[in-house]
Design a protein around this motif. Sequence first.
Motif, PDB file in Angstrom:
ATOM      1  N   SER A 392       0.703  -1.163   0.109  1.00 39.01           N
ATOM      2  CA  SER A 392      -0.029   0.002   0.051  1.00 39.01           C
ATOM      3  C   SER A 392       0.887   1.158   0.052  1.00 39.01           C
ATOM      4  N   GLN A 393       1.954   1.308   0.990  1.00 38.93           N
ATOM      5  CA  GLN A 393       2.698   2.546   0.908  1.00 38.93           C
ATOM      6  C   GLN A 393       3.637   2.566  -0.383  1.00 38.93           C
ATOM      7  N   MET A 394       4.086   1.276  -0.897  1.00 40.38           N
ATOM      8  CA  MET A 394       4.889   1.587  -2.195  1.00 40.38           C
ATOM      9  C   MET A 394       3.988   2.068  -3.269  1.00 40.38           C
ATOM     10  N   ALA A 395       2.903   1.556  -3.454  1.00 42.64           N
ATOM     11  CA  ALA A 395       2.039   2.153  -4.327  1.00 42.64           C
ATOM     12  C   ALA A 395       1.770   3.748  -4.226  1.00 42.64           C
ATOM     13  N   ALA A 396       1.753   4.310  -2.981  1.00 46.12           N
ATOM     14  CA  ALA A 396       1.628   5.699  -2.756  1.00 46.12           C
ATOM     15  C   ALA A 396       2.674   6.394  -3.278  1.00 46.12           C
ATOM     16  N   ILE A 397       3.981   5.937  -2.899  1.00 43.11           N
ATOM     17  CA  ILE A 397       5.233   6.415  -3.304  1.00 43.11           C
ATOM     18  C   ILE A 397       5.344   6.557  -5.004  1.00 43.11           C
ATOM     19  N   ILE A 398       5.182   5.280  -5.447  1.00 43.43           N
ATOM     20  CA  ILE A 398       5.143   4.960  -7.057  1.00 43.43           C
ATOM     21  C   ILE A 398       4.334   6.153  -7.662  1.00 43.43           C
ATOM     22  N   PHE A 399       2.872   6.155  -7.165  1.00 47.23           N
ATOM     23  CA  PHE A 399       1.871   6.940  -8.038  1.00 47.23           C
ATOM     24  C   PHE A 399       1.943   8.391  -7.733  1.00 47.23           C
ATOM     25  N   LEU A 400       2.787   8.811  -6.738  1.00 42.86           N
ATOM     26  CA  LEU A 400       2.645  10.352  -6.356  1.00 42.86           C
ATOM     27  C   LEU A 400       3.896  10.788  -7.330  1.00 42.86           C
ATOM     28  N   VAL A 401       3.737  11.236  -8.461  1.00 43.99           N
ATOM     29  CA  VAL A 401       4.626  11.939  -9.329  1.00 43.99           C
ATOM     30  C   VAL A 401       4.113  13.093 -10.203  1.00 43.99           C
ATOM     31  N   MET A 416      -3.432   3.745  -5.532  1.00 50.57           N
ATOM     32  CA  MET A 416      -3.328   2.925  -4.161  1.00 50.57           C
ATOM     33  C   MET A 416      -4.418   2.176  -4.295  1.00 50.57           C
ATOM     34  N   SER A 417      -5.641   2.355  -4.519  1.00 48.20           N
ATOM     35  CA  SER A 417      -6.843   1.602  -4.183  1.00 48.20           C
ATOM     36  C   SER A 417      -6.645   0.586  -5.280  1.00 48.20           C
ATOM     37  N   ILE A 418      -6.105   0.534  -6.234  1.00 51.63           N
ATOM     38  CA  ILE A 418      -6.048  -0.829  -7.155  1.00 51.63           C
ATOM     39  C   ILE A 418      -5.059  -1.596  -6.633  1.00 51.63           C
ATOM     40  N   VAL A 419      -3.957  -1.095  -5.929  1.00 50.83           N
ATOM     41  CA  VAL A 419      -2.982  -2.033  -5.291  1.00 50.83           C
ATOM     42  C   VAL A 419      -3.606  -2.615  -4.258  1.00 50.83           C
ATOM     43  N   ASN A 420      -4.313  -1.877  -3.578  1.00 52.40           N
ATOM     44  CA  ASN A 420      -4.798  -2.438  -2.143  1.00 52.40           C
ATOM     45  C   ASN A 420      -5.882  -3.475  -2.465  1.00 52.40           C
ATOM     46  N   ILE A 421      -6.636  -3.484  -3.421  1.00 56.13           N
ATOM     47  CA  ILE A 421      -7.582  -4.518  -3.935  1.00 56.13           C
ATOM     48  C   ILE A 421      -7.035  -5.629  -4.407  1.00 56.13           C
ATOM     49  N   VAL A 422      -6.000  -5.392  -5.284  1.00 52.68           N
ATOM     50  CA  VAL A 422      -4.897  -6.707  -5.539  1.00 52.68           C
ATOM     51  C   VAL A 422      -4.578  -7.513  -4.380  1.00 52.68           C
ATOM     52  N   LEU A 442     -16.514  -6.788   0.583  1.00 57.68           N
ATOM     53  CA  LEU A 442     -16.227  -6.051   1.966  1.00 57.68           C
ATOM     54  C   LEU A 442     -14.860  -5.800   2.351  1.00 57.68           C
ATOM     55  N   GLN A 443     -13.923  -6.720   1.823  1.00 61.14           N
ATOM     56  CA  GLN A 443     -12.578  -6.455   2.236  1.00 61.14           C
ATOM     57  C   GLN A 443     -11.740  -5.473   1.138  1.00 61.14           C
ATOM     58  N   SER A 444     -12.153  -5.666  -0.028  1.00 62.93           N
ATOM     59  CA  SER A 444     -11.811  -4.703  -1.219  1.00 62.93           C
ATOM     60  C   SER A 444     -12.286  -3.329  -0.612  1.00 62.93           C
ATOM     61  N   GLY A 445     -13.611  -3.194  -0.288  1.00 62.83           N
ATOM     62  CA  GLY A 445     -13.783  -1.737   0.026  1.00 62.83           C
ATOM     63  C   GLY A 445     -13.088  -1.288   1.093  1.00 62.83           C
ATOM     64  N   PHE A 446     -12.513  -2.251   2.023  1.00 60.04           N
ATOM     65  CA  PHE A 446     -11.664  -1.657   3.126  1.00 60.04           C
ATOM     66  C   PHE A 446     -10.560  -1.103   2.444  1.00 60.04           C
ATOM     67  N   GLY A 447      -9.756  -2.044   1.374  1.00 58.42           N
ATOM     68  CA  GLY A 447      -8.708  -1.438   0.795  1.00 58.42           C
ATOM     69  C   GLY A 447      -8.936  -0.001   0.293  1.00 58.42           C
ATOM     70  N   VAL A 448      -9.937   0.474  -0.449  1.00 59.20           N
ATOM     71  CA  VAL A 448     -10.378   1.582  -1.088  1.00 59.20           C
ATOM     72  C   VAL A 448     -10.310   2.559   0.024  1.00 59.20           C
ATOM     73  N   LEU A 449     -11.228   2.274   1.136  1.00 60.41           N
ATOM     74  CA  LEU A 449     -11.320   3.160   2.274  1.00 60.41           C
ATOM     75  C   LEU A 449      -9.839   3.592   2.649  1.00 60.41           C
ATOM     76  N   SER A 450      -9.064   2.544   2.795  1.00 64.00           N
ATOM     77  CA  SER A 450      -7.727   3.033   3.351  1.00 64.00           C
ATOM     78  C   SER A 450      -6.852   4.062   2.405  1.00 64.00           C
ATOM     79  N   ALA A 451      -6.995   3.936   1.170  1.00 67.84           N
ATOM     80  CA  ALA A 451      -6.193   4.713   0.145  1.00 67.84           C
ATOM     81  C   ALA A 451      -7.026   6.106   0.113  1.00 67.84           C
ATOM     82  N   PHE A 452      -8.301   6.114   0.234  1.00 70.13           N
ATOM     83  CA  PHE A 452      -9.008   7.308   0.413  1.00 70.13           C
ATOM     84  C   PHE A 452      -8.487   8.170   1.523  1.00 70.13           C
ATOM     85  N   LEU A 453      -8.753   7.362   2.686  1.00 73.13           N
ATOM     86  CA  LEU A 453      -8.325   8.161   3.958  1.00 73.13           C
ATOM     87  C   LEU A 453      -6.792   8.541   3.960  1.00 73.13           C
TER      88      LEU A 453
END
Length: 706
Positions: A392-401, A416-422, A442-453
């Motif tokens: 999740s964190q590596m996705a945030a670093i990579i996609f923040l360009v 981040m949402s896509i990586v979290n869901i995967v 439900l758990q994929s929604g948790f991953g999207v919520l994490s990215a959004f927050l």
Amino acid sequence: MQNFFQKIVQSIKKTKWIPIVISGFVLGIFLLFITLNNVYTKTYDIKRFNTAKETIRSPITIENEQETERKTREAVQSVKDRFDISKEITNQRIQFIEEIFEAINTIEKTEAKKKNDEASLTHQEKLQQLKQILSPEITEQINDSVFAYLLELDEKERNKGKKELTESVKQILSNGVRMENIERATSEAISSIKYTDLEEDFKKHLQKLAEFSIVENSFFDYDKTMEAQKSAASNVDPVVIRAGEIIVREGQTITNEIYEELKLVGLLNKERNFYPVISLLIFIAMILSIITYELFVLDKKQGIDRGIILSVLFISILVISLMKVISLYTTTTNQLFYTVPVATGVLLVKLLINERLAIVLASLYAILGTIIFNGEIPGSLNMEAGIYFFFSQMAAIIFLVNVKDRLTIMKSGIGMSIVNIVTVLLFLFLSFEKYSIKDLFLQSGFGVLSAFLSAVLAIGLLPFFETSLGILSDIKLLQLSSPNHPLLKKLLTEAPGTYHHSVMVANLSETACEAIGVNGLLARVGAYYHDIGKTVRPHYFIENQLAIRNPHDFIEPRQSAQIIMAHPYDGVEMLKKHKMPKEIIAIAQQHHGTTLLKYFYYKEKETDEHVTESEFRYPGPKPQTKETAIVSICDSVEAATRSLKEPTKEKIEEVVSSIIKDRLTDGQFDECALTFMELKIAQQTICDTLKGIFHSRIQYPEKEEV
């Protein structure tokens, strides 16, 4: 004495390791407080046969060797002795029966073949003849009355009895007859004959033959017995007390077995808890060592201040606190760690500091997550949570360009949402447990919520770090570079020549800074504002003198020098008034260093031979950073090349080289970390950029016509 202490205080302020160590100590105490209950086992003062006041779970996974040994012993004892049935003895006893009946049949057939003139044998003679042809073992153990009776029977009836006897004896001997159950086997054979449809006298004589035939034919086999016992022992599964397993429930009596289990897992041993705390301290020390090392590397590369150190501290505390709070509501039945906005920290670190430190902290936060989400079971790690946090964190670093504004953070949240869901689906598909479509969503929604927050928190907290801690991010720099900023509007309207000069300096500075690997965006924005002080007296600067006489022609050189040398410090006052970042203020204050106003100095010297250079030097300070030094070079280079009538390639290179050499010999770069190699790269980059700018203006010599 007072000066001595002032020097000590100043040296402490310049020393970076003191705030780093203090911040590391604070973070270490916080980590110890947060993770202590994840490794520390609570002990109980419990006695046998008392009632448990609470439900107690095992803190560790351990084998109950005593119980395993007991089960193994029971398994071995339950193995019956193995016996080997002798087929030779079985066949021998059957052959004895067949021998008796065949011998009788032979005698009877012989008598039947005799002619009339031959004398027939008497019954007694037949009996004697039978005893002579039978084996001694048969004749010794069977009474003559049995033989006599069999000789009198009809052949058909005799064969029928033989069949019943043979089948019964064969079945019993095939099952094996041991010494201790020989009587039971004999009784079984007798009973078998008893319930046939033969005559009673025949049954009695056959029963005697059965008693003769049933003997011991099953003997103890030591090797097979030992092999069976070993197999039984190896099939006993170790008795394991699992971490998290309930040992005793509230209100349950503490039996001797339960007490031994509590003792085995260390819940009655207070001394045992000391070792996990030691390991936790070592772990925290390793974490802090890595962070400290990275801060020193960062300081060596680009320099750090109190704001950066505090940012790392506060961001770490924030991320760890978020994980700890959500861990309190996470159980084995839910996976709430998917909702942790763990990427908030690395987003802020990349925006405020740099990408390398963000990657390092992402790894450390993921490792800490494996401990914080271990269900407070000492010795266990939640690797699933750690892997999820890392990706999740590596996705945030990579996609923040290509950061242009705060909306860029929200865009990275999609990645981040896509990586979290995967990652969530990865864990679900790897699981042996059944899962439903509801679980997937439900758990994929948790991953999207994490990215959004994570994105929302990063956007919300960024201004705090920028203002309260004085951290200058790229987003802040981009905002300051907007032409709509009040100061840049003022510069454009009141000193348009200076504005154009600043834009040119900004282009040169950014290109040169990026070539040597320092912050080009900071140099660009700093260059925009470096001459903002000229708006106080714009007409005293030549680039703003359009269609007017030069005011310096009407005043003394000393006065002119005072006006010119005041513009950096007038700019500092204006920038401070608008609460500009200290890095921008430093560029405005230091871009002239302590250089000499040569024109006015030599002009004054024409009338006053005793004039000193100090009167015509900027008060300084000299450039303290590489970015400021590059801006100072580009400031002078741009002004000098603009004054060239025919800016050829050679003239541009000569001007740039002479300005840099002059600054070097004047010691203007003594207080910044610029190396000769970086100066050479910057010089070449500036020359190439200027050649491109003045390309259309360069006048090449015309070829003479012959």
